[in-house]
Motif scaffolding. Sequence first.
Motif, short mmCIF file in Angstrom:
data_model
loop_
_atom_site.label_atom_id
_atom_site.label_comp_id
_atom_site.label_asym_id
_atom_site.label_seq_id
_atom_site.Cartn_x
_atom_site.Cartn_y
_atom_site.Cartn_z
N VAL A 1 4.24 20.05 2.28
CA VAL A 1 5.10 21.24 2.16
C VAL A 1 5.12 21.77 0.73
CG1 VAL A 1 7.42 22.16 2.53
CG2 VAL A 1 6.49 20.49 4.11
N ARG A 2 5.20 20.84 -0.22
CA ARG A 2 5.19 21.32 -1.61
C ARG A 2 3.86 21.99 -1.92
NH1 ARG A 2 7.23 16.04 -4.55
NH2 ARG A 2 6.41 15.16 -2.63
N GLY A 3 2.79 21.39 -1.38
CA GLY A 3 1.47 22.00 -1.56
C GLY A 3 1.40 23.37 -0.90
N ALA A 4 2.08 23.50 0.23
CA ALA A 4 2.07 24.78 0.95
C ALA A 4 2.79 25.86 0.14
CB ALA A 4 2.74 24.61 2.31
N ILE A 5 3.91 25.48 -0.46
CA ILE A 5 4.64 26.47 -1.28
C ILE A 5 3.77 26.85 -2.48
CG2 ILE A 5 6.68 26.82 -2.74
CD1 ILE A 5 8.23 25.04 -0.78
N ASP A 6 3.10 25.85 -3.07
CA ASP A 6 2.21 26.16 -4.19
C ASP A 6 1.09 27.10 -3.76
OD1 ASP A 6 3.45 24.80 -6.22
OD2 ASP A 6 2.34 22.93 -5.90
N ALA B 1 2.48 30.52 -3.29
CA ALA B 1 2.80 31.06 -4.62
C ALA B 1 1.52 31.49 -5.35
CB ALA B 1 3.55 30.01 -5.43
N ALA B 2 0.47 30.65 -5.23
CA ALA B 2 -0.79 30.98 -5.92
C ALA B 2 -1.35 32.29 -5.39
CB ALA B 2 -1.79 29.85 -5.73
N ALA B 3 -1.32 32.44 -4.06
CA ALA B 3 -1.84 33.69 -3.47
C ALA B 3 -1.01 34.88 -3.93
CB ALA B 3 -1.80 33.59 -1.95
N TYR B 4 0.29 34.69 -4.03
CA TYR B 4 1.16 35.79 -4.49
C TYR B 4 0.89 36.10 -5.96
CZ TYR B 4 5.30 38.57 -5.43
OH TYR B 4 6.15 39.59 -5.80
N MET B 5 0.74 35.06 -6.76
CA MET B 5 0.56 35.27 -8.21
C MET B 5 -0.78 35.94 -8.51
SD MET B 5 2.44 32.03 -10.03
CE MET B 5 1.61 30.72 -9.16
N ARG B 6 -1.78 35.69 -7.66
CA ARG B 6 -3.06 36.38 -7.85
C ARG B 6 -2.87 37.88 -7.70
NH1 ARG B 6 -5.29 31.96 -5.30
NH2 ARG B 6 -5.27 32.91 -3.23
N ASN C 1 0.02 39.39 -8.26
CA ASN C 1 1.05 39.82 -9.22
C ASN C 1 0.94 38.98 -10.49
OD1 ASN C 1 2.95 41.64 -7.38
ND2 ASN C 1 2.35 39.85 -6.20
N PRO C 2 0.03 39.34 -11.37
CA PRO C 2 -0.25 38.50 -12.54
C PRO C 2 0.97 38.34 -13.48
CG PRO C 2 -1.90 40.24 -12.29
CD PRO C 2 -0.83 40.53 -11.31
N GLY C 3 1.91 39.20 -13.42
CA GLY C 3 3.06 39.09 -14.31
C GLY C 3 4.17 38.20 -13.77
N VAL C 4 3.88 37.48 -12.68
CA VAL C 4 4.92 36.66 -12.04
C VAL C 4 4.45 35.21 -12.00
CG1 VAL C 4 6.23 36.28 -9.92
CG2 VAL C 4 5.63 38.60 -10.60
N ARG C 5 5.38 34.30 -12.27
CA ARG C 5 5.06 32.89 -12.05
C ARG C 5 6.11 32.29 -11.11
NH1 ARG C 5 5.30 30.13 -16.97
NH2 ARG C 5 7.15 28.99 -16.35
N ILE C 6 5.64 31.61 -10.08
CA ILE C 6 6.54 30.98 -9.10
C ILE C 6 6.58 29.48 -9.39
CG2 ILE C 6 7.05 30.67 -6.64
CD1 ILE C 6 6.82 33.61 -7.22
N GLU C 7 7.77 28.95 -9.53
CA GLU C 7 7.91 27.51 -9.77
C GLU C 7 8.80 26.93 -8.68
OE1 GLU C 7 9.78 27.11 -13.56
OE2 GLU C 7 7.94 27.56 -14.67
N GLN C 8 8.51 25.69 -8.28
CA GLN C 8 9.38 25.08 -7.27
C GLN C 8 10.08 23.85 -7.80
OE1 GLN C 8 7.65 23.02 -3.93
NE2 GLN C 8 5.57 23.51 -4.63
N LEU C 9 11.29 23.66 -7.34
CA LEU C 9 12.08 22.48 -7.67
C LEU C 9 12.36 21.76 -6.36
CD1 LEU C 9 14.78 24.34 -9.78
CD2 LEU C 9 13.00 22.89 -10.71
N ALA C 10 11.69 20.65 -6.14
CA ALA C 10 11.91 19.89 -4.90
C ALA C 10 12.98 18.83 -5.18
CB ALA C 10 10.61 19.24 -4.44
N VAL C 11 14.08 18.93 -4.47
CA VAL C 11 15.22 18.03 -4.70
C VAL C 11 15.39 17.15 -3.46
CG1 VAL C 11 17.70 17.96 -5.18
CG2 VAL C 11 16.31 19.83 -6.09
N PRO C 12 15.54 15.84 -3.62
CA PRO C 12 15.69 14.99 -2.43
C PRO C 12 16.84 15.45 -1.54
CG PRO C 12 15.40 13.65 -4.40
CD PRO C 12 15.55 15.07 -4.86
N GLY C 13 16.62 15.36 -0.23
CA GLY C 13 17.57 15.88 0.75
C GLY C 13 18.97 15.31 0.61
N ARG C 14 19.07 14.02 0.21
CA ARG C 14 20.40 13.41 0.15
C ARG C 14 21.27 14.03 -0.92
NH1 ARG C 14 19.78 6.98 1.53
NH2 ARG C 14 18.58 7.32 3.40
N VAL C 15 20.66 14.47 -2.00
CA VAL C 15 21.48 15.05 -3.08
C VAL C 15 21.44 16.57 -3.08
CG1 VAL C 15 21.27 13.05 -4.59
CG2 VAL C 15 19.60 14.89 -4.79
N TYR C 16 20.60 17.14 -2.22
CA TYR C 16 20.41 18.60 -2.26
C TYR C 16 21.71 19.39 -2.07
CZ TYR C 16 18.43 23.22 -1.40
OH TYR C 16 18.14 24.56 -1.47
#
Lengths: 534, 260
Positions: free
Chosen positions: A54-59, A62-67, A69-84
Amino acid sequence: MSRTLRKLGAVAGATLLALFFGYASWQVLGRTRQSLDPGLKVIRIGHYQLESGVRGAIDAVAAAYMRRNPGVRIEQLAVPGRVYPTWLKTQLTGGTAPDLIELAPALMAEDKARYLLPLDEYLAQPNPYNAGTELAGTAWRQTFVDGLINPPAHDADLLQTFGIPSSQFTLRLFYNRALLQEITGADRPPADYPGLLALFRRTVAFSAREGRRLYAAAGSKQNAPTIFYQLFLSQTEAVRKRFDPFGDMQRVYRTTDLAYAYLRGDWTMGSPGPRDGWERIREIGLFFKPGFYQMERDDALFDFVQGRALMIMSGNWDAQSLSSQAPFAVGAIELPLPDARDGSVGPISEGGRETQACFALSRTSAHPEVAADFLRFLGSMEGSRIFAEHSAWLPAVVGVKPPPGLEVFMPRQEGRLGGFRPYFTTSETEPRRVFDENLHLLLGTQGSVDAFLQAFEPAYRDAVKAALDYTRRADRRLLVRQDSLLGAQWWLAQAGQDQALREPAARRLDLLVEMQLQRTSNELWSQWQRERLP
Amino acid sequence: MPRLSPLPTACSLLCLLLPLRLVAGPEEPWVDLTQLRFREAADKFAGQAETPASLIGRSLALLNRQPRTDDNIEEAARLLRRAAESAGPHEAAAAGYYLGCISQYQLAEPDPARARTQFAAVAARWPEEFFGQLAAVRHAALALYSGQPDPALFAVLTEEAERCTDRAIRRSYHLLLGEAAQRFHQGDDFAYRHYAAAWDLDIALPEQRANILLRLGRLAEKLQRPGEAGRHYGRFLQENPRDDRTSEIAARLAALQEKR
């Protein structure tokens, strides 16, 4: 010699430390430089999907979107479900939430109204990223398989949509192909219920004959009930139809008429139908590992990947994890269901299912227009295809084909409606407690349907009554709040001076009037029935 | 790569960002109410010049402000009564309507009989007003579900429903009567006519649209009107291709077509 070595060790340690420090500084400075770059817009996504892929899928999305839109960077924060949930609430309250967040069940209507931007106006327009596809010109909302009328994407109290889904989930029976072949010589399990039962018996015999500790099905308190629900659903359709007040076959889980009919004694848990459901549950439950109801989901998954169980019921979200962790080939089938004595046969439809893994837009986003645009890409045919391919999850967008091998997980559209689950009231806490407390009487080796019903039914009646009363109190609180909301929308739509607020307020008012008067009528009908209980 | 057409993109972005816009002036606390910011709304209304609208707004906020206390509810009722004294018809009807709501659900001991009287008075005095018509439906609901409604009550309420000028309220009034007719066995034709009237006023909630189409289809079948039943089922299938009821409805439709 040893002194020289010690010196060398110290130098090597210091060098390593310096290298790590340098690398860390470079990373931090790089981020600072990028965040100070006025031409770069950084969009952060917070979520709790740690499953493989799933994290790879978001990446990948994001990569396809950033290609584009060169002025945009997408970053993900994956937080464990128990503390989310705690993490998310803290971030939202502190005004530091990521631009996009995954909607979690812990988010109440108040949180959504306060911290998230509704997407309804946006969803009424076609998604430009669908241009040139079969969905071009279709309102974005209608391009999702459920039309975004279900939670978590849609909030039924606020009557607003906050989430853009990335997937939909189904439950399937996973099996160990190698073990199946060893036991039966066949590559696929039987597709009918009697065949499944025979396979389970054969597995027990195989285990005894070979002296191997094997179970037909791995179970836990999370996944075993999903099988029980399906079996019960398959047997109770006639009772549900009997107490369907308008004949519109609404999914019964949310109706109270069946519950009041139960409390009036119009049917019981021992009536034909429900009783058949309990018998089917006992039939299958005896094949689980003893004590399974004390086990957690991960324990059951571990038993399966260790080859100690032939099958396990789980969601398609586990498909990739199971395949990558198990040292054997994993297959999946729909759970074969028994025919009912009322004549309803075959599988149950999985149509109208909620879409899941929904991302919402935070009010504190520094670049809401870019974050929203990324959501549009994620929720387009292309974005959905990329996400599905990399995550091995099912697409949530109409017309997007699942990646090869995942066809078995697609929701079944054709099929009967089914009845209801063992606990069927809107508020499940009390009925479920009674169910859990008495299940050993049904599934123990010395247990029986009669012993179970004798202990279960009296306590269950009280639990259903308590659940209905709880729901009525909750409905009243909601009605009070919705009354205020309705008044505010009327003022903005009719009496307000601000033209820009008028049109959306008028649209929401239209929905609110219908919802509010519907709920009032349902609440009064519930009270009417409650007052006339014997 | 799809090319973004600039006009729809700009329009949809503008729509999306509307809620972000800072709303100032008299509308601001009303916007707070729509976002369930009851404490902020109450404070802002209290800071505004006292008008019937600001008094009503403040009372709506107080009714939901946490913690809910009897004092807050009493204060809200007092503000509504004060608003009603100096108000024009819009605000007077609204103030009266919300006093009825307080009696029905807010009090520690809800008083449905008092709510019914209050709603009836508002509906009679301001029949043209939005809140007057809303009060009429709330009164009708209380009347229908207070005992065993008789055909005379249904007839009176049907006439009242026809007089509603607000489309959304009239639609809900017909839905209320259709459902009550089915629950209290007032006849399939009567229920069908009310659902059909509601349908003609464009049902707003998607789940409700699907349900009403099926109710219409089912009632039409019972009334021996296979053509109409088929039309409703067909429309249901067209509008809800991924609903879990499609197999069942497709089978019914096929059976109807076979009969014809």
